[in-house]
Design a protein around this motif. Structure first.
Motif: not given
Length: 330
Positions: A22-28
């Motif tokens: 999820s982008k919740e993780y990749t955006n980090k």
């Protein structure tokens, strides 16, 4: 990823469910990582794994990739596995040497985090049974290395069983394991004794490929159990090296004691993700080796070294582990 699913099913008999991370993780993650890799998440053997797909092998070299994997793991706090469609023999060897977990679907799998190196999974099972130390055997062996003044050859099998808190059958199996691996000899007829190589560096070199990680699993709790425990992992490195202690406190607990506490509901908010304290469940009792070795109630240095050496570690921890081997072996 379909080819990967087929490969895992063929080798391990497991049906993986693979999803995009999820982008919740990749955006980090830094843009460089998001640009070079594709990220997926799956579960294998009760472990959550992040699959990092490399589309072009020439996009990395093994040394750089190890640093990238460490950086990704720190951000995501998950186990990382590289997935690539093809790999040269040189890069494959470099990845293994760097302890980087990887899968080449249809060809090879090396999962350092899960202690699996697979070309043929059945052969690996046979290898583990035939060539690795039993926890009881490793306990005896490390005790002999660290307590050289207490030569175990002076003890009968019965006395060794009492000393290391095993049944006589259990100690016999441990000694047979050491004998089969050519790590020790058995002398005597009626009263038998075990004899080790007295040259410690030579002994250590002969056992390195046989040693096992003493940690069965790591769990987390919100309150420290009210029993005697020994500091482990990064918490214990302070005594044996120049490292500062970690913010999260780690403790080693023998597996039977852990299951007793778990059964009686004495572990507050026990879980596999996070907590105020980390409990490493050990395959053997750390207290039986550490007596007289530590001044700060830590696990013994060699078990500590073994528990950390194959994980994803930074340069300072790597240097700390070198210090342990230098002091204890050479």
């Amino acid at each position: 990823m379909e080819k990967l699913k087929e490969y895992i099913h063929q080798i391990l008999g497991k049906d993986l469910e693979i999803k995009e991370l999820s982008k919740e993780y990749t955006n980090k993650l830094p843009f460089l990582f998001r640009n070079n890799f594709n990220f997926y998440v799956t579960h294998l053997h009760n472990h959550e794994l992040i699959l990092v797909k490399v589309n072009k092998e020439d996009a990395f070299n093994a040394a750089q990739l190890r640093q990238q994997v460490i950086a990704i793991q720190k951000v995501l706090d998950k186990r990382i596995i590289i997935v690539t469609e093809d790999i040269t023999a040189i890069n494959r060897k470099r990845l293994i040497d760097q302890k980087i977990s990887f899968i080449v679907p249809g060809k090879q799998m090396f999962l350092a985090e899960l202690l699996i190196d697979i070309q043929d999974f059945n052969k690996e099972k046979a290898y583990q049974k035939e060539f690795l130390l039993l926890p009881s055997a490793q306990l005896i062996l490390l005790y002999q290395i660290l307590h050289r003044e207490d030569n175990l050859s002076q003890y009968t099998f019965k006395e060794l069983a009492e000393k290391f808190q095993y049944t006589q059958m259990g100690i016999t199996k441990a000694i047979e394991n050491l004998k089969r691996l050519a790590i020790a000899e058995v002398v005597g007829t009626k009263e038998k004794n075990i004899v080790f190589e007295t040259d410690i560096p030579k002994l250590w070199k002969s056992i390195e490929k046989h040693i096992i990680n003493p940690v069965l699993k790591t769990v987390y709790v919100d309150e420290k159990p009210s029993i005697k425990m020994h500091c482990s992992n990064a918490t214990a490195l302070e005594e044996y090296s120049d490292m500062n202690p970690s913010k999260l406190e780690y403790f080693a607990i023998e597996k039977n004691k852990f299951y007793e506490l778990e059964k009686t509901n004495q572990l507050i908010n026990l879980n596999k993700e996070s907590g105020n304290y980390a409990l490493e469940v050990w395959k053997y009792n750390p207290e039986l080796i550490t007596k007289g070795i530590t001044k700060k109630n830590n696990v013994d240095p060699l078990s500590l070294y073994i528990s950390l050496k194959d994980g994803f570690i930074d340069e300072r921890t790597d240097m700390a582990l070198d210090q342990i081997i230098e002091k204890c072996i050479w």
